[in-house]
Design a protein around this motif. Structure first.
Motif, short mmCIF file in Angstrom:
data_model
loop_
_atom_site.label_atom_id
_atom_site.label_comp_id
_atom_site.label_asym_id
_atom_site.label_seq_id
_atom_site.Cartn_x
_atom_site.Cartn_y
_atom_site.Cartn_z
N LEU A 180 0.84 -1.20 0.00
CA LEU A 180 0.00 0.00 0.00
C LEU A 180 0.88 1.24 0.00
N MET A 181 1.90 1.22 0.83
CA MET A 181 2.78 2.39 0.94
C MET A 181 3.59 2.58 -0.33
N SER A 184 1.66 3.67 -3.54
CA SER A 184 1.22 5.06 -3.55
C SER A 184 2.31 5.99 -4.10
N ARG A 185 3.56 5.50 -4.18
CA ARG A 185 4.67 6.36 -4.60
C ARG A 185 5.36 5.92 -5.88
N ILE A 305 -2.27 10.37 -4.62
CA ILE A 305 -2.33 10.49 -3.16
C ILE A 305 -3.57 11.26 -2.72
N ALA B 183 -0.47 5.81 2.25
CA ALA B 183 0.06 6.78 1.28
C ALA B 183 0.66 7.98 2.02
N ARG B 184 -0.02 8.40 3.10
CA ARG B 184 0.51 9.53 3.89
C ARG B 184 1.83 9.16 4.54
N ALA B 186 4.02 7.19 3.38
CA ALA B 186 5.07 7.23 2.34
C ALA B 186 5.65 8.65 2.29
N LYS B 187 4.79 9.63 2.38
CA LYS B 187 5.22 11.03 2.37
C LYS B 187 6.09 11.32 3.61
N ASN B 189 7.90 9.27 5.24
CA ASN B 189 9.20 8.65 5.01
C ASN B 189 10.10 9.54 4.17
N GLU B 190 9.52 10.08 3.11
CA GLU B 190 10.31 10.94 2.22
C GLU B 190 10.84 12.15 2.96
#
Lengths: 316, 279
Positions: A180-181, A184-185, A305, B183-184, B186-187, B189-190
């Motif tokens: 999922l993570m 998304s990227r 996102i 998804a949040r 992931a952000k 992490n970046e």
């Protein structure tokens, strides 16, 4: 394999059989008018049945054992399929198939959940229920697609991630969460198509993308109607009510803003005409892929996102 | 063996109450020790004899982790809509309202910002007693906002999970909270913002398969049930009893999915120690 007939398909089949019988007699008797009358009736009956399918009937169509699966679509829709196996860590999960292939001018990475056609195949494919290594295999292939700058298409068709002892031991939850993570990227377009059953986390683990499509007679939900019935009604008997309550059909999800598009199926369902189904899906996929030719990854990533970010309903 | 003595092979019933009952004295579900409620609180809701960790909620965890008086809750009034107009044996809206009344909570998660040993932290904590800590739109949104706050203020994120999984009554909306929160993250992490995930009893289903398993550091309380599928479902699938300790914190650590297990009494100190390296 014996024909598999759903209850609500029976009246249509009976009428169709009657037409066939009468056609045999046609040479001797003048019954052409009656035949065309009856044929008209068949069309009307089909329309009235398939225009008014309940959600549970759609679930049954989505599970129809003669429905086209990922491999069928690969054979009917794509060229030069190069299947790639394994997660490079543990093994090769047979419940998911992936590799590069070509759809006319588009070179893509296609990854799909795969059910079996009979008992033997189903054991081999684990009934389309992935283990952690399956999600990790899918992720490995998606990262490869990102490296080679190829769009990703995923096909969802699963009764859920496998709830087994070893699956837990090898981190089923972690594998899904990671996908999922990461999905998304990923800096390449991802088009997700629910071709059959979309049961919960096991489906979503391959279901994050820029465009989410559902075939007309498929379902996508947080839980299957049967499990929902057993938990909330404390009995397996309420699956039809549960299906209604969960609002899990393609039109429902389109209305909820969770999916972007419904792909029409041949009259009576995808299992009635594999070739036509594949042709329709191929046309749709080409349209979808065309949206992303030369698209700026920054833009579609931001949109991806945001799209998931606004899903939900609450009161402040 | 007589037929009436035969039990179904390899499979046995299992259930155990883990909530704290009302009253001045409570009995430990693990060892049976009778403990006064004040004593239990002083011991951070763990058994004085056997270290059994009682199930507690956001209020208790805030008092355990945060420097006194530093925690500010945000979005306290956010409550659940009813996107599907869901009804099973009762209406979802009625279920929500009665649970709010019974628990004094607005939904299954609380979020805010506070100080842990003087350091600002964005925090979210789930409450199992609110419809089994199920994750619906409110939980997903509060977790997302906790992540956003951590990114915006460049402070660490801590999430305490305690959940049976996604909330059925919001259908696909609940499912999508998994994608939304991941998804949040992931952000996050970046942006290189630290995230510590704390798993308590129980953490299962969609919660585990999203933010709970995505911590840089994952800490579990002792003997917490942690998994994707529930033990009952697995037992049905494989048709035999599950091994002792299966899906407990120690099992997860052994299999490489938890960094370490912390006794609740050491939780704050352990978090502070990790944060020293993270920042």
């Amino acid at each position: 394999m014996a024909k598999y007939i759903l209850d609500f398909e029976k009246p249509i089949l009976e009428l169709e059989n009657k037409v066939a019988e009468m056609k045999k007699l046609e040479d001797n008797l003048d019954i052409r008018d009656e035949i065309s009358n009856l044929e008209e009736k068949v069309i009307q009956l089909k329309k009235s049945i398939y225009d008014n399918l309940t959600r549970w009937q759609r679930v049954q169509l989505a599970r129809h054992p003669e429905r086209p699966y990922t491999l069928d679509y690969i054979f009917m829709m794509t060229d030069d399929f190069v299947e790639l196996h394994g997660d490079r860590q543990f093994g090769d999960d047979k419940a998911v198939i992936g590799g590069f292939c070509t759809i006319d001018e588009h070179k893509i990475m296609l990854i799909g959940q795969q059910k079996g056609r009979d008992t033997k195949q189903n054991v081999y494919r684990n009934f389309g229920m992935m283990n952690p290594e399956g999600y990790r295999k899918a992720l490995r292939l998606m990262k490869l697609a990102e490296k080679y700058n190829k769009p990703i298409v995923t096909f969802i068709d699963t009764p859920g991630a496998y709830p087994g002892l070893e699956a837990e031991q090898r981190g089923q939850a972690e594998a899904i969460a990671r996908n999922l993570m990461e999905m998304s990227r990923l800096k390449v377009p991802i088009i997700v198509v629910i071709i059959g059953e979309g049961d919960s986390g096991g489906a979503l683990g391959m279901g994050v993308g820029d465009r989410i499509l559902m075939l007309q007679n498929t379902w996508y939900s947080v839980i299957s109607p049967e499990s929902c019935s057993s938990i909330l009604w404390r009995s397996w008997e309420y699956k039809e009510q549960a299906a209604e309550a969960l609002k899990l059909s393609a039109p429902d999800l389109l209305e909820q803003g969770i999916i972007d598009r419904i792909v029409p199926e041949p009259l009576g369902g995808a299992h009635k005409d594999h070739k036509l189904m594949a042709a329709i899906l191929k046309t749709v996929l080409k349209e979808e892929l065309a949206l992303f030719v030369k698209a700026d990854p920054k833009k579609f990533l931001e949109k991806r996102i945001k799209k998931f970010g606004k899903m939900g309903m609450f009161i402040e | 063996m007589a037929w009436f003595k035969r039990s179904k092979q390899n499979i046995s019933a299992e259930s155990r109450k883990r909530e704290i009952p009302d009253g001045q004295w409570v009995k430990c579900a693990e060892c049976g020790e009778i403990i006064h409620i004040k004593q239990l609180e002083l011991n951070m809701w763990t058994c004085i004899k056997c270290d059994f960790h009682f199930r507690v909620g956001s209020r208790e965890y805030i008092s355990i982790l945060f420097d006194e008086g530093t925690f500010n809750e945000f979005d306290a009034g956010m409550k659940s809509g009813d996107p599907l107009e869901f009804t099973d044996t009762k209406k979802y809206t009625n279920r929500i309202n009665s649970t709010m009344r019974d628990t004094g909570l607005s939904d299954a998660a609380v979020r805010g910002i506070g100080k842990i040993e003087g350091r600002d932290v964005s925090f979210a904590c789930m409450d199992f007693k609110f419809i089994g800590g199920s994750m619906g739109s409110v939980v997903g949104e509060k977790i997302s906002r906790a992540i956003d706050a951590a990114i915006e203020k460049k402070i660490p994120l801590i999430i305490i999970s305690s959940s049976g999984g996604a909330r059925m009554m919001e259908g696909a909306f609940s499912l999508m909270q998994m994608a939304k929160t991941s998804a949040r993250l992931a952000k996050l992490n970046e942006e290189k913002i630290p995230y510590i995930s704390i798993l308590t009893d129980p953490t299962t289903g969609g919660t585990t398969a999203s933010y709970a398993m995505l911590g840089d550091i994952i800490i579990a309380e002792p003997k917490a049930l942690i998994g994707f599928a529930g033990p009952r479902v697995i037992k049905q699938t494989i048709g035999r009893d599950l091994p002792e300790g299966f899906q407990r914190s120690e099992f997860l650590q052994e299999n490489g999915f938890v960094d370490f297990i912390a006794h609740r009494k050491n939780l704050k100190a352990q978090i502070a120690k990790v944060l020293d390296y993270a920042l």
